[in-house]
Structure formats: structure tokens, C-alpha cells
Design an enzyme around this catalytic site. Sequence first.
Site, mmCIF file in Angstrom:
data_model
loop_
_atom_site.group_PDB
_atom_site.id
_atom_site.type_symbol
_atom_site.label_atom_id
_atom_site.label_comp_id
_atom_site.label_asym_id
_atom_site.label_seq_id
_atom_site.Cartn_x
_atom_site.Cartn_y
_atom_site.Cartn_z
ATOM 1 N N MET A 98 0.820 -1.210 0.000
ATOM 2 C CA MET A 98 0.000 0.000 0.000
ATOM 3 C C MET A 98 0.857 1.265 0.000
ATOM 4 S SD MET A 98 -2.785 -1.555 -0.250
ATOM 5 C CE MET A 98 -4.166 -0.486 0.074
ATOM 6 N N HIS A 117 -5.114 -5.269 -7.950
ATOM 7 C CA HIS A 117 -5.960 -4.181 -7.473
ATOM 8 C C HIS A 117 -7.403 -4.690 -7.390
ATOM 9 C CE1 HIS A 117 -7.227 -0.111 -6.676
ATOM 10 N NE2 HIS A 117 -8.207 -0.300 -7.530
#
Length: 196
Positions: A98, A117
Site C-alpha cells: 500500500m 488491485h
Amino acid sequence: MKNIVILISGGGSNMAAIVRCAQRDAWAEKYGAQIACVISNKADAKGLVFAREQGIATEVLDHKAFATREEFDASLAALIDRYDSLAAPALVVLAGFMRILTPAFTAKFAGRMTNIHPSLLPAFPGLHTHQRAIYAGCKFAGVTVHMVTAELDHGPILAQAVVPVLPDDTADALAARVLTQEHVIYPRAVASLLSA
Ligand code: GAR
């Protein structure tokens, strides 16, 4: 050996799915590939425990110890390079990592860095994908594996999987449904890159 370096920030369930697939499908014999290292930007990332149990080298590089994004990415790139095999370029696999990456970092690993994703890109790049899909009234959601380019959550699509959005879905319920598909398509996408 083609060395694969996996970057995580948390649970690491995608990383674990890739590691298990590599073991089950004998990637070492089939593709001459191995998971050389799992790197996390968070020391308490749960995925590190699994990686260590599997005997995989782990590294922690805390982004908070760096003044700028550029400095962190430069150190991360140097760390990855330590696991770069001489015979073949390493594959860098972002699995719940992240962090927004700098252009220098994405350029360095261009063509050999993948990301997963949790949306059907190009819909919903960025954060809170499941809640946004529910708010938008989507009837389907899903997950995308793509090559990483300088633009966040863009880049050539390698694989996608679709799941239904059910009436009264919560973001958590949808995320869990999507995650089961992530564990199917990410190992497959990595394997097909290794076999190419
Ligand atoms: C996964 O759902 C992955 O798609 C998402 O984070 C989760 C990590 O789970 N990635 C992103 O949102 C990247 N923008 P995991 O640590 O259990 O693999």
C-alpha cells in the site's frame, strides 16, 4: 534461477497464495523460478510470519524512517536488487503493497513488476474500491492483475475476475468475495509471465 520478490504491507494472503502455488506446481523445476524474498514496509505485517514459516527470506523497510518518498523508494530498489538473480531479471510482485510509487521506481522495474488491485480497472483506481462499487450501484465487481506503470493502478491488464455485487452487500462482504478470486488469478498471472 529467476528470483521473485514479493512486496506486502499487511495480511499477505495473496503472497501466501502465490507461495503455495509455486510449491504445488513446482515453479523451480517448471520455470526455474523461486520466491527469493518477501519485503514489507510494516514490521507487524502478518504476512511476514507466513513467509518466515515457509523458510523464505524476509525484509522490513519502514517507510516512516525516510524523509521523502524518493529516499524510501531508492532504498527499496536497492534492497530488491540484492535479490535480483544474475541469470534473469527478477519479477517484483506487489501483493497488497500500500504505497504510491515514484516514477524512478516504476521505471527501474518496468516490464517486470505486477500489481493486484481489487476492482475491475479502469474502474475505481485508488482506495475504498468495494464501497465505491456499492455506492455506484455496480452489479458486478472484481479484481485486476496488471503490469505496473508510472500511473497509479494503470498499466497493461494481465488478468481479471468478476464477482457479483449482491443486494445488501457490505464493503467487507464484497471484499471477501473478491479476495477469493484474487487468490486464484494472481498466482496464475505470475505463472504465465514466468512461462512466457
Ligand atoms: C488485496 O485485496 C489487494 O487486492 C489489495 O489489498 C489487499 C491485500 O490483501 N490491494 C490494493 O488495494 C492495492 N491498491 P493481502 O495482504 O491479504 O494480499
